[in-house]
Design an enzyme around this catalytic site. Structure first.
Site, mmCIF file in Angstrom:
data_model
loop_
_atom_site.group_PDB
_atom_site.id
_atom_site.type_symbol
_atom_site.label_atom_id
_atom_site.label_comp_id
_atom_site.label_asym_id
_atom_site.label_seq_id
_atom_site.Cartn_x
_atom_site.Cartn_y
_atom_site.Cartn_z
ATOM 1 N N ASP A 1 14.512 -4.836 4.341
ATOM 2 C CA ASP A 1 15.152 -4.698 5.459
ATOM 3 C C ASP A 1 14.142 -3.907 6.117
ATOM 4 O OD1 ASP A 1 15.461 -2.562 4.191
ATOM 5 O OD2 ASP A 1 16.929 -2.515 6.258
ATOM 6 N N LYS B 1 5.619 0.715 -2.934
ATOM 7 C CA LYS B 1 6.574 -0.010 -3.526
ATOM 8 C C LYS B 1 5.707 -1.340 -3.547
ATOM 9 C CE LYS B 1 10.557 0.302 -1.408
ATOM 10 N NZ LYS B 1 12.123 -0.453 -0.301
ATOM 11 N N ASP C 1 14.655 -4.669 -2.567
ATOM 12 C CA ASP C 1 15.147 -3.080 -2.007
ATOM 13 C C ASP C 1 16.837 -2.578 -2.534
ATOM 14 O OD1 ASP C 1 14.831 -0.597 -0.396
ATOM 15 O OD2 ASP C 1 15.922 -1.948 1.298
ATOM 16 N N ASN D 1 8.842 0.990 4.614
ATOM 17 C CA ASN D 1 9.130 0.789 3.495
ATOM 18 C C ASN D 1 8.381 -0.140 2.792
ATOM 19 O OD1 ASN D 1 11.830 0.976 2.956
ATOM 20 N ND2 ASN D 1 11.943 2.821 2.196
ATOM 21 N N GLY E 1 13.049 3.116 -1.911
ATOM 22 C CA GLY E 1 13.035 4.806 -1.559
ATOM 23 C C GLY E 1 14.216 6.075 -2.163
#
Length: 292
Positions: A235, A212, A7, A238, A42
């Site tokens: 973390d 994801k 991420d 999402n 994102g």
């Protein structure tokens, strides 16, 4: 380990929204050893590519929570949009609670009135980075609008009625958790919709196949890599879908508690080069010694 996916915000990026020298060095080391490193974020593609380019990195990018997948050369290989009727329902739910929201489309990002909500975004970022001065955060917020190329419009009808524009993601912010919960409640029965969050003060809406995890499975399969040979680092919620399916999952020290609970290992904070720490540890010790 054949593939590492990470991420960005709260994970790869530090409190300055930059890829640290330590993180960049670890990623390059993995790549030199023949391990693929994939970004899963994102953010939109351009907003994700910018900090990577500034750090001298080149990686495939899963963006908009999995709605799009780009190869290292910038080629788009996966594209999953929201149904326009679902878009209208999300808009109605957000506006009914007077919640600021943005939409991310094939024609760029849009909001109704970003200026009126800059203070909300500043407060949201201060919650993540309490030691950063407010004026610095405000500049970061303004830069975010530029990086994401958020355009201001009077309404979204011309977008939802245009068959040539795909909508990939909605992002709504509120400082009141009750507001977000009521929005979620209004949309809980929309079966083609995935509702996640990348922080306590937001909700993110995508097509149910645009997450994801699904995007990571798609890319790994395309590359002939088994998911058991994938390490995922994240973390927040999402990231849940990719952490859940990866053979080895890593939570940041600053991760949500629910994320830490499902992961095999917890690394250092994003402000302490946690991605580099995880990569170096897995390269040195392997999976078995790393698990705790």
């Amino acid at each position: 380990m054949k593939l590492i996916t990470t991420d960005m915000d709260g994970t790869l990026l530090n409190e300055k929204s930059e890829v640290s020298t330590e993180n960049a060095k670890a990623i390059r080391k993995a790549q030199e050893l023949g391990i693929e490193v994939v970004i899963a974020t994102g953010r939109s593609y351009k907003a994700a590519a910018k900090p990577l380019m500034e750090a001298g990195l080149s990686c495939p990018i899963i963006c908009l929570n999995g709605a799009q997948v780009y190869l290292k050369n910038g080629e788009l290989i996966r594209n999953i949009a929201l149904d326009k009727e679902a878009c209208r329902k999300i808009e109605l739910a957000c506006t009914s609670e007077s919640s600021y929201f943005e939409i991310f489309t094939s024609a760029g990002g849009y909001s109704i009135n970003r200026d009126a909500f800059i203070h909300i975004l500043v407060d949201v970022m201060k919650a993540h980075y309490p030691n950063v001065e407010t004026n610095v955060i405000k500049e970061k917020v303004k830069q975010r609008f530029q990086d994401e190329k958020i355009q201001t419009v009077d309404d979204f009808d011309h977008i939802f009625n245009n068959d040539e524009i795909d909508v990939f993601k909605f992002l709504t912010f509120s400082l009141e958790e009750d507001v977000l919960q009521r929005i979620r409640e209004q949309l809980k029965d929309e079966h083609d919709l995935t509702i996640t969050s990348s922080g306590h003060q937001n909700l993110e809406f995508n097509h149910r196949d645009a997450n994801k995890g699904a995007a990571l499975a798609f890319y790994s399969s395309r590359q002939g890599i088994e998911l058991e040979d994938v390490m995922a680092i994240g973390d927040n919620f999402n990231d849940f879908s990719m952490l859940e399916i990866a053979g080895f999952s890593v939570a940041m020290e600053n991760a949500a508690l629910g994320i830490k609970k499902i992961c095999n290992f917890t690394t250092k904070k994003n402000s302490e080069h946690g991605v580099a720490f995880a990569i170096e540890k897995i390269l040195k010790d392997g999976i078995k010694k790393t698990v705790r």
